[in-house]
Scaffold this motif. Sequence first.
Motif, PDB file in Angstrom:
ATOM      1  N   TYR A 152      -0.154   3.432   5.020  1.00 30.21           N
ATOM      2  CA  TYR A 152      -1.190   2.435   5.276  1.00 30.21           C
ATOM      3  C   TYR A 152      -2.174   2.295   4.123  1.00 30.21           C
ATOM      4  CZ  TYR A 152       0.111   1.504  10.094  1.00 30.21           C
ATOM      5  OH  TYR A 152       0.780   1.086  11.219  1.00 30.21           O
ATOM      6  N   ALA A 153      -2.217   3.281   3.225  1.00 30.25           N
ATOM      7  CA  ALA A 153      -3.223   3.269   2.165  1.00 30.25           C
ATOM      8  C   ALA A 153      -3.110   2.054   1.260  1.00 30.25           C
ATOM      9  CB  ALA A 153      -3.131   4.551   1.341  1.00 30.25           C
ATOM     10  N   SER A 154      -1.884   1.578   1.012  1.00 30.66           N
ATOM     11  CA  SER A 154      -1.708   0.463   0.083  1.00 30.66           C
ATOM     12  C   SER A 154      -2.266  -0.841   0.630  1.00 30.66           C
ATOM     13  CB  SER A 154      -0.229   0.299  -0.268  1.00 30.66           C
ATOM     14  OG  SER A 154       0.520  -0.014   0.891  1.00 30.66           O
ATOM     15  N   GLU A 155      -2.201  -1.028   1.952  1.00 30.07           N
ATOM     16  CA  GLU A 155      -2.678  -2.276   2.542  1.00 30.07           C
ATOM     17  C   GLU A 155      -4.026  -2.132   3.249  1.00 30.07           C
ATOM     18  OE1 GLU A 155      -0.006  -2.031   6.609  1.00 30.07           O
ATOM     19  OE2 GLU A 155       0.936  -2.658   4.719  1.00 30.07           O
ATOM     20  N   ARG A 156      -4.338  -0.915   3.713  1.00 28.53           N
ATOM     21  CA  ARG A 156      -5.611  -0.654   4.389  1.00 28.53           C
ATOM     22  C   ARG A 156      -6.174   0.673   3.861  1.00 28.53           C
ATOM     23  NH1 ARG A 156      -4.707  -1.407  10.736  1.00 28.53           N
ATOM     24  NH2 ARG A 156      -6.998  -1.255  10.673  1.00 28.53           N
ATOM     25  N   PRO A 157      -6.729   0.641   2.658  1.00 29.12           N
ATOM     26  CA  PRO A 157      -7.167   1.887   2.002  1.00 29.12           C
ATOM     27  C   PRO A 157      -8.179   2.701   2.804  1.00 29.12           C
ATOM     28  CG  PRO A 157      -7.163   0.067   0.443  1.00 29.12           C
ATOM     29  CD  PRO A 157      -6.944  -0.533   1.789  1.00 29.12           C
ATOM     30  N   VAL A 158      -9.058   2.040   3.543  1.00 33.03           N
ATOM     31  CA  VAL A 158     -10.057   2.776   4.311  1.00 33.03           C
ATOM     32  C   VAL A 158      -9.390   3.582   5.416  1.00 33.03           C
ATOM     33  CG1 VAL A 158     -12.068   2.572   5.826  1.00 33.03           C
ATOM     34  CG2 VAL A 158     -11.911   1.150   3.767  1.00 33.03           C
ATOM     35  N   LEU A 159      -8.445   2.968   6.128  1.00 34.41           N
ATOM     36  CA  LEU A 159      -7.698   3.690   7.150  1.00 34.41           C
ATOM     37  C   LEU A 159      -6.913   4.826   6.513  1.00 34.41           C
ATOM     38  CD1 LEU A 159      -6.623   4.117  10.006  1.00 34.41           C
ATOM     39  CD2 LEU A 159      -4.894   2.349   9.546  1.00 34.41           C
ATOM     40  N   GLY A 160      -6.303   4.555   5.355  1.00 31.81           N
ATOM     41  CA  GLY A 160      -5.578   5.610   4.648  1.00 31.81           C
ATOM     42  C   GLY A 160      -6.490   6.769   4.294  1.00 31.81           C
ATOM     43  N   SER A 161      -7.713   6.467   3.850  1.00 31.61           N
ATOM     44  CA  SER A 161      -8.672   7.510   3.504  1.00 31.61           C
ATOM     45  C   SER A 161      -9.053   8.327   4.731  1.00 31.61           C
ATOM     46  CB  SER A 161      -9.921   6.886   2.881  1.00 31.61           C
ATOM     47  OG  SER A 161     -10.889   7.871   2.582  1.00 31.61           O
ATOM     48  N   VAL A 162      -9.240   7.670   5.867  1.00 36.56           N
ATOM     49  CA  VAL A 162      -9.592   8.385   7.098  1.00 36.56           C
ATOM     50  C   VAL A 162      -8.475   9.367   7.483  1.00 36.56           C
ATOM     51  CG1 VAL A 162      -9.937   8.122   9.589  1.00 36.56           C
ATOM     52  CG2 VAL A 162     -11.140   6.620   7.996  1.00 36.56           C
ATOM     53  N   LEU A 163      -7.237   8.904   7.444  1.00 42.14           N
ATOM     54  CA  LEU A 163      -6.113   9.756   7.831  1.00 42.14           C
ATOM     55  C   LEU A 163      -5.912  10.901   6.840  1.00 42.14           C
ATOM     56  CD1 LEU A 163      -3.612   6.988   8.981  1.00 42.14           C
ATOM     57  CD2 LEU A 163      -4.763   8.655  10.443  1.00 42.14           C
ATOM     58  N   LEU A 164      -5.978  10.602   5.555  1.00 45.17           N
ATOM     59  CA  LEU A 164      -5.779  11.640   4.541  1.00 45.17           C
ATOM     60  C   LEU A 164      -6.927  12.652   4.558  1.00 45.17           C
ATOM     61  CD1 LEU A 164      -4.431   9.478   1.577  1.00 45.17           C
ATOM     62  CD2 LEU A 164      -3.115  10.970   3.090  1.00 45.17           C
ATOM     63  N   SER A 165      -8.143  12.185   4.801  1.00 42.59           N
ATOM     64  CA  SER A 165      -9.281  13.099   4.872  1.00 42.59           C
ATOM     65  C   SER A 165      -9.187  13.990   6.100  1.00 42.59           C
ATOM     66  CB  SER A 165     -10.595  12.305   4.896  1.00 42.59           C
ATOM     67  OG  SER A 165     -10.742  11.536   3.719  1.00 42.59           O
ATOM     68  N   THR A 166      -8.721  13.414   7.207  1.00 40.00           N
ATOM     69  CA  THR A 166      -8.504  14.212   8.420  1.00 40.00           C
ATOM     70  C   THR A 166      -7.464  15.292   8.162  1.00 40.00           C
ATOM     71  OG1 THR A 166      -9.063  12.324   9.836  1.00 40.00           O
ATOM     72  CG2 THR A 166      -7.824  14.130  10.843  1.00 40.00           C
ATOM     73  N   ALA A 167      -6.359  14.916   7.504  1.00 41.42           N
ATOM     74  CA  ALA A 167      -5.307  15.886   7.192  1.00 41.42           C
ATOM     75  C   ALA A 167      -5.819  16.974   6.257  1.00 41.42           C
ATOM     76  CB  ALA A 167      -4.105  15.175   6.570  1.00 41.42           C
TER      77      ALA A 167
END
Length: 413
Positions: A152-167
């Motif tokens: 999702y990071a390529s199309e929705r970077p903020v959502l990608g950041s939330v998921l990666l930061s959670t991980a």
Amino acid sequence: MLPARAVAWFSRPAGVWWGFAVVHLYFLGWMMSFVVHGEAFSDTEQYRRWAMAGYDPTDAGDGISPWVYPVLAQIPIHLAGIAGHGPYLLVWTLIITVLNAVGLLCLTRGRRGEQGIAPAWWWLFFTVFLGYLSFARVEGIAAPIVLVGLLYASERPVLGSVLLSTATWIKVWPAALVLALVIACRQRVRVVAAGVGVTAVVVLGTHLSGGLRHIADFLVNQGERGMQLEATFSTPWVWLSVFGVAGSRMADNVAINSTEVHGPGTELVALLMQPLLVLAVLAGAALLIRALRRGAEREELFYEGALMLTTIFIVFNKVGSPQFMIWLAPVVVAGLVHDRQRWRTPAALLMGIAVTTFVIYPLFYTPLIHAHPAMAAVLTARNVLLVVLLSWSVQRVAALGRRVQPVPQTLDA
């Protein structure tokens, strides 16, 4: 090489889901062979002890502390104990299976459905070899979350950041991916704010639960470790131990349940590894920034930068446990979705890493820790493949930085 009907079957999402079922039912059956005897498998035995002891942030214990992991790792560890002592491993395996199913769903549906079929099969074959680790370690929890975040990071970077930061608050390695995203993404301020927001929520929740004084223990504990047997930089001392040179040996570190190498210079190297890792990450970040300023395509830079930084986290790490190879899988899968042709080389290298790691664990780990030369050779081959993978990723990022004309940017939400 296959009949057209077989090729068509493998090319459909339904075929991938059947493959998913076969692989996961196998590992469920493997784990059930322990569950029926009231046992756990590998690290899940330690997780079960933590879960049965309950969450008590005022007592880190005299043995291995659950705070050796970032705090969010304690959520699945304790959740798996919801049914009690006996079924712990079963519930843990089901949690990972559900998370993997979510990752596969994101790979095989919507606009990336056709592009995601071959990468999904690659992921399943990778799991065949490293499932004994991913179903028994916290990495198995974090990896599918990272995969979804990367997709999702390529199309929705903020959502990608939330998921990666959670991980990252489950297992620290996704911090490398967050760094790559921050550098490559046009929405840099929003991506950073999302990561800070996740961290703030985690810190607040930890404070309210009374565990704030332990929140950074996972960083402090690493500084006290020696050179673990499997680490890339431990390879010379592995061979010195095999040949018994200068009193070199392998010995257990009971406090953290690992095997370390001991010999001339190991203490100094262990002391230098963390600053060396920091310097390597900074050098990788500088290379990414250079490539971006010289017109590199943002999406390709993100994925190849993520691979480079994650591999740096492994190659320059003084730990190097077998499960660390799982860190690379989500990046390669996402890269294959982005450009299958370009990512064939790292996919092949990582599959070789998976096979050699499988030989090391679970097959012949005992001979390895007893300095068997054949297993030392397998470990050396695995570490060489890691260095080759790092070299490939560095060369790719450097090549992206040789462009002098801007190209279309796609990592822009």
